[in-house]
Each structure stands twice: as C-alpha cells, then as structure tokens.
Enzyme design. Structure first.
Site, PDB file in Angstrom:
ATOM      1  N   ASP A 198      -1.633  -5.345  16.822  1.00 41.19           N
ATOM      2  CA  ASP A 198      -1.518  -5.529  15.331  1.00 41.19           C
ATOM      3  C   ASP A 198      -3.101  -5.678  14.984  1.00 41.19           C
ATOM      4  OD1 ASP A 198      -0.241  -5.012  12.268  1.00 41.19           O
ATOM      5  OD2 ASP A 198      -0.694  -7.437  12.508  1.00 41.19           O
TER       6      ASP A 198
HETATM    7  C1  LIG Z   1     -10.941  -1.778  10.843  1.00 41.70           C
HETATM    8  C2  LIG Z   1     -10.399  -0.585  10.836  1.00 41.70           C
HETATM    9  C3  LIG Z   1      -8.712  -0.738  10.944  1.00 41.70           C
HETATM   10  N1  LIG Z   1      -8.640   0.384  11.266  1.00 41.70           N
HETATM   11  C4  LIG Z   1      -6.722   0.288  11.724  1.00 41.70           C
HETATM   12  C5  LIG Z   1      -6.605   0.097  12.638  1.00 41.70           C
HETATM   13  C6  LIG Z   1      -4.957   0.460  12.284  1.00 41.70           C
HETATM   14  O1  LIG Z   1      -4.077   1.617  12.555  1.00 41.70           O
HETATM   15  C7  LIG Z   1      -4.856  -0.016  10.270  1.00 41.70           C
HETATM   16  C8  LIG Z   1      -3.967  -1.808  11.155  1.00 41.70           C
HETATM   17  O2  LIG Z   1      -3.129  -1.138  10.698  1.00 41.70           O
HETATM   18  P1  LIG Z   1      -2.111  -2.140  11.908  1.00 41.70           P
HETATM   19  O3  LIG Z   1      -0.503  -2.552  10.963  1.00 41.70           O
HETATM   20  O4  LIG Z   1      -2.451  -2.876  12.968  1.00 41.70           O
HETATM   21  O5  LIG Z   1      -0.977  -0.852  12.362  1.00 41.70           O
HETATM   22  P2  LIG Z   1      -0.276   0.185  11.883  1.00 41.70           P
HETATM   23  O6  LIG Z   1       0.064   0.474  10.255  1.00 41.70           O
HETATM   24  O7  LIG Z   1      -1.503   1.880  11.540  1.00 41.70           O
HETATM   25  O8  LIG Z   1       0.080   1.234  13.207  1.00 41.70           O
HETATM   26  P3  LIG Z   1       1.573   0.434  13.644  1.00 41.70           P
HETATM   27  O9  LIG Z   1       1.975  -0.742  12.800  1.00 41.70           O
HETATM   28  O10 LIG Z   1       2.696   1.803  13.872  1.00 41.70           O
HETATM   29  O11 LIG Z   1       0.955  -0.644  14.961  1.00 41.70           O
HETATM   30  O12 LIG Z   1      -6.312  -0.007  10.154  1.00 41.70           O
HETATM   31  C9  LIG Z   1      -8.946   1.620  11.423  1.00 41.70           C
HETATM   32  O13 LIG Z   1      -8.678   2.396  11.994  1.00 41.70           O
HETATM   33  N2  LIG Z   1     -10.541   1.551  11.671  1.00 41.70           N
HETATM   34  C10 LIG Z   1     -11.288   0.794  11.500  1.00 41.70           C
HETATM   35  O14 LIG Z   1     -12.148  -0.453  11.659  1.00 41.70           O
END
Ligand SMILES: Cc1cn([C@H]2C[C@H](O)[C@@H](COP(=O)(O)OP(=O)(O)OP(=O)(O)O)O2)c(=O)[nH]c1=O
Length: 188
Positions: A69
């Site tokens: 997460d």
């Molecule tokens: C800060 C930042 C975040 N993110 C993304 C990563 C995560 O996918 C998202 C945060 O949400 P999460 O809740 O961590 O993950 P998710 O909902 O995409 O997937 P799942 O719950 O099924 O594991 O933000 C980027 O892609 N690039 C960035 O620079």
C-alpha cells in the site's frame, strides 16, 4: 522457490517485479481498506498491506503472498488517491514547491510468517503554475495515484530530486522486497 502471488491490482507493482525478473502471479484480494483508526501513517500502510495479503484469493499451499500500500504524507497528513478532480487539484497545490514523503507498506506471507515492513522516500516538488496543474489533471494521470501524481509519468516534470528508493515512489520498493525475500528464504 515456492511461487510468489502479488495481491495487487496496481499495474505498476507487477511491472516493477517483472522488470527485475521476479516471477509472480497477480491475484485479487477481498480486503476493503478502512483508512481511520491508526496511530500513524506508517502503521496505516503496514496494516493495509497486511490486510491485502491476508485476504488474497486462490493461494495454493506453500505460496508466498505479497501485499502493498502506498501513500503520500504531508505534514503528518495522509494523501491517498484523489476522490475527484477538485481533490487532485487541492493535493497538487499543496505539494507545489515543497517536499513530502512517499511511504509504501509491504507484507510478505512466507512459510507461515508475516513479514511486514515499510519504505520511505522524500520527494522535492518544484513550484507548479496553475496552468500546469490544470493540464496535468486534464491528462487523467493523477486519478489512480496516491498524492495525485505519478513520478513514472508526466509527474516526472514536477520532481526536483528524491532521497531514497525510486521504485518505492512508483508503488513497490523492489530492492527492499528482494532483500526481505532472500532473508526469509535463507538465500543470502
Ligand atoms: C506517488 C505515486 C503513487 N503511485 C501509485 C502506486 C499505487 O498504485 C497507487 C496507490 O494506491 P494503492 O492503494 O497503494 O494501490 P492500488 O489501489 O493501485 O492497488 P492495490 O490496492 O490493488 O494493491 O499510487 C504511482 O504510480 N506513482 C507515484 O509517483
């Protein structure tokens, strides 16, 4: 090695594991994220990662499960994914011209153990002009990302420098995950 099962629908996490040659299968998780009732942002991401891993669906006997997460933390306040465009605008205005932390919690269920850890990266943002925020929101990129930006996409334009792991910002600190996997498997 027993198979690795990634309990995440994030396209970034599977891409990062593939990039470094860690074979895995993507599975779903029935976990629903509550986002209140935690003592700190770090406790929160670790609990969410563990919840996602524990609720992974269809894991065979001996399978290793990985949950993660990612959040942005600014002034001890958690910025998750934006609710809508107005929320994304508010987040980007707050991130402009200053630094924040990106924290990823990771949980590995391996050989009957629960290995839970976190990784933190400090990200320094440039000043964003209002027109830049508007065109970025119009691109759609912010909407599924914590803190309303993606460092791996157009958001790279706003990042002056980072301290810590790059892959952690994208959603999974693969170097840290690899070390913990090696340790848990007694491989090094
Ligand atoms: C800060 C930042 C975040 N993110 C993304 C990563 C995560 O996918 C998202 C945060 O949400 P999460 O809740 O961590 O993950 P998710 O909902 O995409 O997937 P799942 O719950 O099924 O594991 O933000 C980027 O892609 N690039 C960035 O620079």
């Amino acid at each position: 090695m027993a198979g690795l099962y990634l309990a995440s629908q994030s396209p970034r996490r599977t891409e990062l594991l593939t990039q470094v040659g860690i074979d895995h299968t993507v599975v779903s998780s029935s976990y629903e994220e509550p986002n209140e009732g935690y003592d700190s942002p770090i406790e929160m991401v670790k609990a969410q990662a563990l919840g996602k891993a524990r609720c992974a669906v269809g894991i065979p006997e001996g399978g290793i499960v990985l949950g993660a997460d990612t959040i942005v933390v600014l002034d001890n306040e958690v910025l998750g994914k934006p609710q809508d465009e107005a929320d994304a605008r508010r987040m980007l205005e707050r991130l402009s011209g200053r630094s924040h932390s990106v924290v990823t919690g990771v949980a590995l269920l391996i050989k009957g153990d629960e290995v839970v850890f976190h990784n933190e990266t400090k990200v320094y943002f440039k000043e964003l002009a209002p027109f830049e925020i508007e065109s970025y929101i119009a691109s759609g990129e912010p909407m599924d990302k914590a803190g309303a930006y993606g460092i791996q996409g157009k958001g790279a334009l706003w990042v002056e420098k980072i301290e810590g792991s790059y892959t952690n910002v994208v959603g999974l600190p693969v170097e840290h995950v690899y070390d913990e996997l090696c340790k848990a498997l007694g491989a090094k």
